[in-house]
Design an enzyme around this catalytic site. Structure first.
Site, PDB file in Angstrom:
ATOM      1  N   HIS A 220     -22.963 -30.500  -4.355  1.00  0.00           N
ATOM      2  CA  HIS A 220     -22.619 -29.093  -4.559  1.00  0.00           C
ATOM      3  C   HIS A 220     -22.363 -28.344  -3.249  1.00  0.00           C
ATOM      4  CE1 HIS A 220     -23.304 -29.235  -8.836  1.00  0.00           C
ATOM      5  NE2 HIS A 220     -24.564 -29.603  -8.698  1.00  0.00           N
TER       6      HIS A 220
ATOM      7  N   ARG B  97     -27.528 -36.139  -0.800  1.00  0.00           N
ATOM      8  CA  ARG B  97     -27.433 -36.019  -2.256  1.00  0.00           C
ATOM      9  C   ARG B  97     -25.948 -36.223  -2.593  1.00  0.00           C
ATOM     10  NH1 ARG B  97     -28.368 -31.944  -6.594  1.00  0.00           N
ATOM     11  NH2 ARG B  97     -27.441 -30.321  -5.341  1.00  0.00           N
TER      12      ARG B  97
ATOM     13  N   GLU C  90     -32.883 -34.646 -14.497  1.00  0.00           N
ATOM     14  CA  GLU C  90     -32.420 -33.286 -14.799  1.00  0.00           C
ATOM     15  C   GLU C  90     -31.814 -33.147 -16.186  1.00  0.00           C
ATOM     16  OE1 GLU C  90     -29.992 -32.021 -11.442  1.00  0.00           O
ATOM     17  OE2 GLU C  90     -28.927 -33.904 -11.340  1.00  0.00           O
TER      18      GLU C  90
ATOM     19  N   ASP D 123     -30.639 -27.727 -13.493  1.00  0.00           N
ATOM     20  CA  ASP D 123     -30.019 -28.484 -14.588  1.00  0.00           C
ATOM     21  C   ASP D 123     -31.033 -28.817 -15.677  1.00  0.00           C
ATOM     22  OD1 ASP D 123     -27.178 -28.895 -14.213  1.00  0.00           O
ATOM     23  OD2 ASP D 123     -27.706 -29.903 -12.356  1.00  0.00           O
TER      24      ASP D 123
HETATM   25  C1  3PY Z   1     -30.837 -28.659  -9.873  1.00  0.00           C
HETATM   26  O1  3PY Z   1     -31.748 -27.826  -9.790  1.00  0.00           O
HETATM   27  O2  3PY Z   1     -30.271 -28.980 -10.917  1.00  0.00           O
HETATM   28  C2  3PY Z   1     -30.380 -29.299  -8.651  1.00  0.00           C
HETATM   29  O3  3PY Z   1     -29.571 -30.202  -8.719  1.00  0.00           O
HETATM   30  C3  3PY Z   1     -30.891 -28.787  -7.350  1.00  0.00           C
HETATM   31  O4  3PY Z   1     -29.909 -28.831  -6.374  1.00  0.00           O
HETATM   32 MG    MG Z   2     -28.658 -30.469 -10.585  1.00  0.00          MG
END
Ligand code: 3PY
Ligand code: MG
Length: 266
Positions: free
Chosen positions: A48, A73, A152, A178
């Site tokens: 991101h 990441r 997530e 997420d």
């Molecule tokens: C999330 O909180 O979904 C993340 O990927 C943090 O960067």
């Molecule tokens: Mg995320």
């Protein structure tokens, strides 16, 4: 292994938290400024953030130069790219949306040399960054680099034990934003949502039982401290962008307030 990587791993093995400089901006100077304030490691956010290949490479070199491990990441499913970042000297890869044991196995396959996985051999920078000869890189590279699966989604929660049981997975990293969207079926994004909090407790317990690292994204230092006390180990404390915004906002408020000025409005 290089002193800074040995020190970092000792910190994790002692059960201490490592606070990460989360870097989405492609300007390496910002990463250096944050790391010099006593952070334990860097996370370069390819998923991101605003990086290009050059800024990932420069960020890894800068972090290693400051004796701090650099993690990247990656994007969803970018496992081959993750293996390249390891070749560039990253100490580990954080992979988003690992939703099943099959995802975990595929990810680990790119991260670990045989027989554990199928990582392809291309070590000149990686071995130098790790402080290894080529022979040591083959013998110890798997242990020296961390493959961290992001949890997530509901699917990931349902398969958590199997994800943690994958031998090539060293730990999990909770993406609370997420996860909040998933757990509330798309109704809110709230990293501090009660359901996320309950999931964090469960994930830490299951990771501990599996002998793996639990880690998580945190929006600020207070949340980082809270999750550190709950057994979480690699923790962001916001992002470079959020830290810059917070500092910028605070200073302009002071200046406007003390000068008796209102916002310029343009
Ligand atoms: C999330 O909180 O979904 C993340 O990927 C943090 O960067
Ligand atoms: Mg995320």
């Amino acid at each position: 292994m290089s002193d800074h990587l040995t020190g970092f791993r000792a910190r994790l093995e002692n059960g201490q938290a490592a606070f990460a400089a989360w870097c989405g901006m492609c300007e390496v100077h910002g990463l250096e400024v944050i790391l010099r304030e006593g952070y334990d490691c860097a996370v370069l956010d390819w998923q991101h953030g605003f990086h290009d290949f050059q800024s990932i490479e420069t960020g890894i070199i800068a972090a290693n130069g400051l004796r701090k491990p650099a993690f990247v990441r990656i994007g969803v499913g970018d496992f081959a790219q993750g293996a390249r970042f390891l070749d560039w000297g990253a100490a580990g890869i954080i992979a988003p949306m690992i939703n099943s044991a099959a995802d975990a196995k595929a990810f680990a396959g790119f991260m670990k040399y045989p027989p554990m996985g199928g990582r392809s051999w291309g070590p000149p920078r990686a071995a130098a960054a790790m402080g290894f000869s080529n022979a040591e890189q083959l013998a110890k590279g798997n242990e020296a680099t961390l493959a961290i699966a992001m949890i997530e989604t509901r699917e990931a929660m349902a398969e958590l034990e199997d994800i943690l049981a994958e031998p090539g997975i060293d730990g999990v990293f909770v993406g609370p934003a997420d996860l909040s969207i998933a757990l509330t079926r798309g109704s809110v994004v709230d990293p501090l949502h009660a359901d996320v909090d309950a999931a964090l407790t469960l994930i830490a317990r299951k990771a501990r039982a599996a002998g793996k690292i639990a880690s998580a994204f945190c929006p600020d230092g207070a949340r980082g401290a809270e999750l550190a006390k709950r057994g979480y180990q690699i923790l962001s404390l916001g992002t470079d962008g959020s830290m810059l915004r917070n500092a910028a906002r605070a200073e302009i408020r002071i200046a406007r307030g003390q000068a008796g000025q209102s916002d310029s409005g343009y």
